[in-house]
Design an enzyme around this catalytic site. Structure first.
Site, PDB file in Angstrom:
ATOM      1  CG  HIS A   8      -1.838   1.199   1.250  1.00  0.00           C
ATOM      2  ND1 HIS A   8      -3.088   1.195   0.674  1.00  0.00           N
ATOM      3  CD2 HIS A   8      -1.668   2.443   1.751  1.00  0.00           C
ATOM      4  CE1 HIS A   8      -3.655   2.374   0.828  1.00  0.00           C
ATOM      5  NE2 HIS A   8      -2.812   3.149   1.494  1.00  0.00           N
ATOM      6  CG  HIS A  24      -4.981   3.823  -9.040  1.00  0.00           C
ATOM      7  ND1 HIS A  24      -5.245   4.394  -7.825  1.00  0.00           N
ATOM      8  CD2 HIS A  24      -5.739   4.498  -9.949  1.00  0.00           C
ATOM      9  CE1 HIS A  24      -6.128   5.380  -7.981  1.00  0.00           C
ATOM     10  NE2 HIS A  24      -6.437   5.457  -9.261  1.00  0.00           N
TER      11      HIS A  24
HETATM   12  P1  5GP Z   1      -8.837   7.384  -9.728  1.00  0.00           P
HETATM   13  O1  5GP Z   1      -9.988   8.287 -10.068  1.00  0.00           O
HETATM   14  O2  5GP Z   1      -8.622   7.262  -8.245  1.00  0.00           O
HETATM   15  O3  5GP Z   1      -7.564   7.723 -10.470  1.00  0.00           O
HETATM   16  O4  5GP Z   1      -9.231   5.973 -10.301  1.00  0.00           O
HETATM   17  C1  5GP Z   1      -9.877   4.994  -9.555  1.00  0.00           C
HETATM   18  C2  5GP Z   1     -10.407   3.970 -10.523  1.00  0.00           C
HETATM   19  O5  5GP Z   1     -10.740   2.820  -9.804  1.00  0.00           O
HETATM   20  C3  5GP Z   1     -11.660   4.421 -11.270  1.00  0.00           C
HETATM   21  O6  5GP Z   1     -11.414   4.403 -12.676  1.00  0.00           O
HETATM   22  C4  5GP Z   1     -12.724   3.417 -10.842  1.00  0.00           C
HETATM   23  O7  5GP Z   1     -13.603   3.067 -11.880  1.00  0.00           O
HETATM   24  C5  5GP Z   1     -11.880   2.245 -10.375  1.00  0.00           C
HETATM   25  N1  5GP Z   1     -12.508   1.472  -9.319  1.00  0.00           N
HETATM   26  C6  5GP Z   1     -13.052   1.936  -8.163  1.00  0.00           C
HETATM   27  N2  5GP Z   1     -13.509   0.928  -7.409  1.00  0.00           N
HETATM   28  C7  5GP Z   1     -13.245  -0.219  -8.105  1.00  0.00           C
HETATM   29  C8  5GP Z   1     -13.483  -1.610  -7.821  1.00  0.00           C
HETATM   30  O8  5GP Z   1     -14.027  -2.010  -6.802  1.00  0.00           O
HETATM   31  N3  5GP Z   1     -13.076  -2.493  -8.773  1.00  0.00           N
HETATM   32  C9  5GP Z   1     -12.449  -2.101  -9.915  1.00  0.00           C
HETATM   33  N4  5GP Z   1     -12.088  -3.062 -10.776  1.00  0.00           N
HETATM   34  N5  5GP Z   1     -12.197  -0.808 -10.203  1.00  0.00           N
HETATM   35  C10 5GP Z   1     -12.595   0.117  -9.305  1.00  0.00           C
HETATM   36 ZN    ZN Z   2      -4.320  -0.128  -0.294  1.00  0.00          ZN
END
Ligand code: 5GP
Ligand code: ZN
Length: 114
Positions: A46, A100
């Site tokens: 993490h 990520h």
């Molecule tokens: P961020 O906006 O933080 O850069 O991207 C987070 C990403 O995680 C988003 O594109 C969202 O769709 C994805 N995401 C959030 N929760 C989940 C989940 O439970 N499973 C998967 N596979 N993707 C997720």
């Molecule tokens: Zn984490």
């Protein structure tokens, strides 16, 4: 990090469509894809965001990018092109607070802001 949703995905407490896994990283399909190919590559340890990365993580970050390229090739989007995106912090649009990298492609992508 028992409350972190991506740690739960790593620990298989929440299902996901895993595309690649090794001892350092996990790659899985984004649950809300913005393009035909939308993968997330995450470190298994993490780290909240890029702000929490230091020199000890340099090899890990390099590995993440090598994995991103490999998955782009295997997804058939390497030649047409793709984006690797990291959103950092609130102004960067980061929603999930586990580092990520998005790998997005399979169609011409939208507006570039940089
Ligand atoms: P961020 O906006 O933080 O850069 O991207 C987070 C990403 O995680 C988003 O594109 C969202 O769709 C994805 N995401 C959030 N929760 C989940 C989940 O439970 N499973 C998967 N596979 N993707 C997720
Ligand atoms: Zn984490």
């Amino acid at each position: 990090m028992s409350e972190c949703i991506f740690c739960k995905i790593i620990n298989k407490e929440i299902p996901s469509q895993v595309i690649f896994e090794d001892e350092h990283v996990l790659a899985f399909k984004d649950i809300n894809p913005v393009a035909p190919v939308h993968l997330l590559v995450i470190p298994k340890k993490h780290r909240e965001s890029l702000n929490d990365i230091d020199v000890a993580d340099e090899a890990l970050l390099g590995h993440i990018l090598v994995v991103a390229k490999k998955l782009a090739q295997e997804s058939g989007i390497a030649d047409s092109g793709y984006r690797v995106v990291n959103n950092c912090g609130d102004d960067g649009g980061q929603v999930v607070k586990h580092l990520h990298f998005h790998v997005i492609g399979g169609q011409p992508l939208g507006v570039k802001i940089c």
